[in-house]
Each structure stands twice: as structure tokens, then as C-alpha cells.
Motif scaffolding. Structure first.
Motif, PDB file in Angstrom:
ATOM      1  N   ASP A   1       4.632 -55.513 -21.130  1.00 15.94           N
ATOM      2  CA  ASP A   1       5.861 -55.050 -21.779  1.00 15.94           C
ATOM      3  C   ASP A   1       5.798 -55.175 -23.294  1.00 15.94           C
ATOM      4  OD1 ASP A   1       6.556 -54.842 -19.151  1.00 15.94           O
ATOM      5  OD2 ASP A   1       8.579 -55.633 -19.422  1.00 15.94           O
ATOM      6  N   ASP A   2       5.214 -56.279 -23.756  1.00 20.53           N
ATOM      7  CA  ASP A   2       5.088 -56.464 -25.209  1.00 20.53           C
ATOM      8  C   ASP A   2       4.285 -55.328 -25.816  1.00 20.53           C
ATOM      9  OD1 ASP A   2       6.496 -58.862 -25.219  1.00 20.53           O
ATOM     10  OD2 ASP A   2       4.716 -60.016 -24.712  1.00 20.53           O
TER      11      ASP A   2
ATOM     12  N   HIS B   1      -5.133 -54.470 -20.171  1.00 20.88           N
ATOM     13  CA  HIS B   1      -3.807 -54.174 -19.600  1.00 20.88           C
ATOM     14  C   HIS B   1      -3.628 -52.706 -19.258  1.00 20.88           C
ATOM     15  CE1 HIS B   1      -2.358 -58.216 -20.741  1.00 20.88           C
ATOM     16  NE2 HIS B   1      -3.089 -58.037 -21.838  1.00 20.88           N
ATOM     17  N   PHE B   2      -4.319 -51.831 -19.989  1.00 15.42           N
ATOM     18  CA  PHE B   2      -4.168 -50.387 -19.750  1.00 15.42           C
ATOM     19  C   PHE B   2      -5.537 -49.719 -19.721  1.00 15.42           C
ATOM     20  CE2 PHE B   2      -0.211 -51.759 -21.664  1.00 15.42           C
ATOM     21  CZ  PHE B   2       0.738 -51.164 -20.846  1.00 15.42           C
ATOM     22  N   GLY B   3      -5.625 -48.702 -18.918  1.00 20.41           N
ATOM     23  CA  GLY B   3      -6.893 -48.011 -18.770  1.00 20.41           C
ATOM     24  C   GLY B   3      -7.248 -47.127 -19.941  1.00 20.41           C
ATOM     25  N   SER B   4      -6.239 -46.608 -20.598  1.00 19.57           N
ATOM     26  CA  SER B   4      -6.492 -45.694 -21.709  1.00 19.57           C
ATOM     27  C   SER B   4      -5.235 -45.542 -22.560  1.00 19.57           C
ATOM     28  CB  SER B   4      -6.915 -44.322 -21.187  1.00 19.57           C
ATOM     29  OG  SER B   4      -5.832 -43.703 -20.532  1.00 19.57           O
ATOM     30  N   LYS B   5      -5.416 -44.909 -23.698  1.00 18.12           N
ATOM     31  CA  LYS B   5      -4.286 -44.633 -24.583  1.00 18.12           C
ATOM     32  C   LYS B   5      -3.282 -43.723 -23.862  1.00 18.12           C
ATOM     33  CE  LYS B   5      -3.494 -42.938 -29.318  1.00 18.12           C
ATOM     34  NZ  LYS B   5      -4.039 -42.032 -30.357  1.00 18.12           N
ATOM     35  N   GLN B   6      -3.804 -42.727 -23.170  1.00 17.75           N
ATOM     36  CA  GLN B   6      -2.946 -41.818 -22.409  1.00 17.75           C
ATOM     37  C   GLN B   6      -2.081 -42.585 -21.405  1.00 17.75           C
ATOM     38  OE1 GLN B   6      -2.210 -38.412 -21.653  1.00 17.75           O
ATOM     39  NE2 GLN B   6      -2.856 -37.969 -23.730  1.00 17.75           N
TER      40      GLN B   6
ATOM     41  N   LEU C   1       5.115 -45.185 -20.935  1.00 21.27           N
ATOM     42  CA  LEU C   1       6.274 -45.160 -21.829  1.00 21.27           C
ATOM     43  C   LEU C   1       7.228 -44.036 -21.433  1.00 21.27           C
ATOM     44  CD1 LEU C   1       4.837 -45.838 -25.401  1.00 21.27           C
ATOM     45  CD2 LEU C   1       6.473 -47.224 -24.125  1.00 21.27           C
ATOM     46  N   LEU C   2       6.669 -42.859 -21.200  1.00 22.68           N
ATOM     47  CA  LEU C   2       7.504 -41.712 -20.874  1.00 22.68           C
ATOM     48  C   LEU C   2       8.214 -41.934 -19.541  1.00 22.68           C
ATOM     49  CD1 LEU C   2       5.296 -38.690 -21.977  1.00 22.68           C
ATOM     50  CD2 LEU C   2       7.108 -39.838 -23.197  1.00 22.68           C
TER      51      LEU C   2
END
Lengths: 190, 190
Positions: B4-5, B41-46, B52-53
DNA sequence: CTTAAACTACCGACCGTTCGGTAGGGAGAG
DNA sequence: CTCTCCCTACCGAACGGTCGGTAGTTTAAG
């Protein structure tokens, strides 16, 4: 290849991919040139954006001024202004899209030089509404909020309007004008 | 640092610089991490953008549904819906700005999965207006154009609203509601 | 011959992403 | 209580690739 050809292609590419998402190579390909050749016509990518924004803003301001100069009732002037602005938005979709969506990509120095022109355009709409209020034809709490609502509704069309959609921009303009002038309520207001 | 941060900081950075204009290093710096750590934490920027969306759209849809469920006149429901939406827009400015301005940066695969949710939200507004028309409380030529005008005016506020400006979002919401319900014309309509 | 406009070739910087590795904190076995 | 094992969270370094931009050369028209 002229400067104008490059600008037109650049507007198209910027609209599709956004300023930062589009590369100079993309623009070059769209205008059938090598990337390095672009630098013969423009000093930098920023300069292309800046000129696009200037041209777009100048165009809409000019057209708006032309409508403002007509001898019409304020109500009819507003209707025609909306029609002209939205028509511009459909005919010069690439250019105006860049103006509305990519101006935040301007570097601070250019950005602050761009703002006053932008304000000048918005003031024309505020003045138009204010004139209606002064005449007694319009009635609204806040002229600046009315102008922003109006511009917002129109500007937002760049995000959903498609030329091959079910409505022409003229129809949309008339629909918006009716809504903003008469409101949604079925009964007359107090 | 939690997921979340990172999302919160990413929204802030995306809003400021745009998706393509913001780098993973920018996000990492905002959340005080090395950019490599983001990939834990995330696989990619996308993927960050997508989440977020999704979150933003889910939030506004949820809040809108809550208003729709209230027992109110359609007019009052519209007023409250506008107030709630614009309040969300001011309280969750970063998140909603990304939703409204950066969703075009989604890759086609994610994009097409996002569209239906977006449509569902817009349909809620159309349905609300349609209900008013059916009841005889509202009157308008095209319900979908009215909904788009309404949403456009509200969405566009992300481009100019500042929290430290002269008006609160509640005041703006009320101002917009009066305009859309009563219209600009001083005399009652035919 | 000059000059504008296009080209090929290239640069350093930065991009998103990956990799190997590490600090630290439970969990379970003895 | 402790030793081992694993796991989460994070890091520094580096990867291949692309970015905006530059240098120098060729082309073509006046």
C-alpha cells in the motif's frame, strides 16, 4: 518535408502515446524521416511540444475571438462558441488533444510562459457568461465555476469522442448547449 | 514498507510526472527504497499502474453505489452523488488523477480488461439521469450526453483544482449541481 | 559553389528489469 | 536453549535496450 508536416505527425504521435511515451524515432517514422533529420527543423523534443501548444492555443483563441465579435444575443453567442470550439476539437483532434492533455509535460520554464495564454482563453468564456449575467439573460452563482464546468464538459470529449461514433460534434455541441442553458429539471426554476 | 505504501507513493509520482514520465527510481525514492526492491512487491511498472486503476475505480464505484442505494428524490440523489464524487476526487486526488489521466498508458491487454469496469461506473450516472427522466423530474434530449457532460465537468477538475484554492470541493459540487439542474438561463424554459 | 535538407553512425545517460546475495526474524527439531 | 532452515524484505550491481541528442557526410536544388 516541412516544419508543419513534422508538427502534424508529432501531434498525432503525442496524442496516441503521450509526450513521454512517444520517442523522437516514433515521430520520425510517422513523418518518414530519420530521427536525426528532425533536429534540422527543431532544437529539441520540448521545442516541438511547445510549438504545438502555442499553435493550438492560438487557433482556438482566434476562433473564439471571431465568435465573440459577432452581433448576436449572448445566448446565441454561447451556443455558437460551443459549436465552434467542439468542431475545432473534432477537426483538429490531434492538435487540441495535445493542448489539453500534454501541456503538463512542458518543462517549468516553458510551462509558466504558456499559462497566461491559457488563462486568456478561459477568461473569454468567463467574460461571455458574465456578459449574460449582466444583461439579465443568464443567472448563476459563480461565473468562474460555470465557465469551468462548461470547459470541462467540452474538453473531456477528447477522451471519448470518436469521429465514427453515433453523433457528430455539432450534435454534441447542441446537446451540451441545451443542457447548460436549460438545465436538467423538468419544471421551470423559481 | 507495504504494498500500500508503494501504491500511494506511485500514485503521487504518476500524478506529478505521468506514467511514462515517471521512472521506477522516482517511485523508489518516494517510498525510500531501492528500485530493485520494488520488484519484490510488484512484477512490473505496468502492474503497479493496473492495481492503482483497479483500486481507484473500485473505490469510486463503491461510493457511487452507496449513494444510489439511499432513499432520496432523484434530484437530491444526483446532488449527493456529485458531492461524494468530487469529495473523493479531492481527498484521493493522486489516486483518482491517475485513474482519469493515466489509464491510456495501460497496455492493450490490461486496457481492454479495464474498460468494462469503467463503463459500469459511467452507466450508474446514466441510469441515475434516466431514472429522473422516467419519473418526469428531469428532462433532457440525450441522457448519455448529459451524463458525459456531467462527468466531463467533474473529471476536468483534476486539471485545475487545488486544495488551497478559494473553494472547497463541496462548494464546487453544489455550484455544479445548481448549474446542471437549473441551467444558465434566467427565465424559466418552455 | 553554396546551402538547405536529408542521411549514416554514434554517444552518454537512463530506462525497466534481473540477478546474486544478505540481514533478520520466526518455526521446528534435538 | 540452540542450531538449522526457510522466508520476507531489501540491496548493489549489472544487463540489454532505448532514450534524446550530436557529428560528420551525402544529396539535390538554385
Amino acid at each position: 518535408m516541412t516544419r508543419d508536416d513534422i508538427l502534424q505527425s508529432a501531434a498525432q504521435v503525442f496524442r496516441q502515446k503521450g509526450f513521454h511515451g512517444a520517442s523522437m524515432a516514433d515521430i520520425a517514422e510517422a513523418v518518414q524521416l530519420q530521427k536525426a533529420s528532425l533536429y534540422h527543423h527543431f532544437g529539441s523534443k520540448q521545442e516541438i511540444l511547445l510549438e504545438l501548444l502555442d499553435r493550438a492555443l492560438e487557433m482556438v483563441t482566434e476562433r473564439m475571438a471571431e465568435v465573440m465579435a459577432r452581433e448576436l444575443s449572448t445566448e446565441e453567442k454561447l451556443r455558437q462558441a460551443m459549436r465552434v470550439y467542439l468542431k475545432t476539437l473534432s477537426e483538429q483532434g490531434d492538435l487540441v488533444s495535445v493542448l489539453l492533455l500534454e501541456f503538463r509535460s512542458l518543462e517549468p520554464a516553458f510551462y509558466s510562459r504558456h499559462i497566461p495564454n491559457r488563462d486568456r482563453f478561459e477568461r473569454m468564456w468567463r467574460d461571455l457568461i458574465q456578459q449574460g449575467v449582466d444583461e439579465g439573460a443568464f443567472r448563476c452563482e459563480s461565473v468562474s465555476m460555470a465557465a469551468r464546468a462548461l470547459l470541462g464538459a467540452m474538453n473531456w470529449t477528447v477522451t471519448w469522442y470518436r469521429r465514427d461514433g453515433p453523433m457528430t460534434m455539432e450534435q454534441i455541441a447542441d446537446s451540451f448547449a441545451d443542457l447548460f442553458l436549460n438545465g436538467l429539471l423538468a419544471i421551470g426554476h423559481s
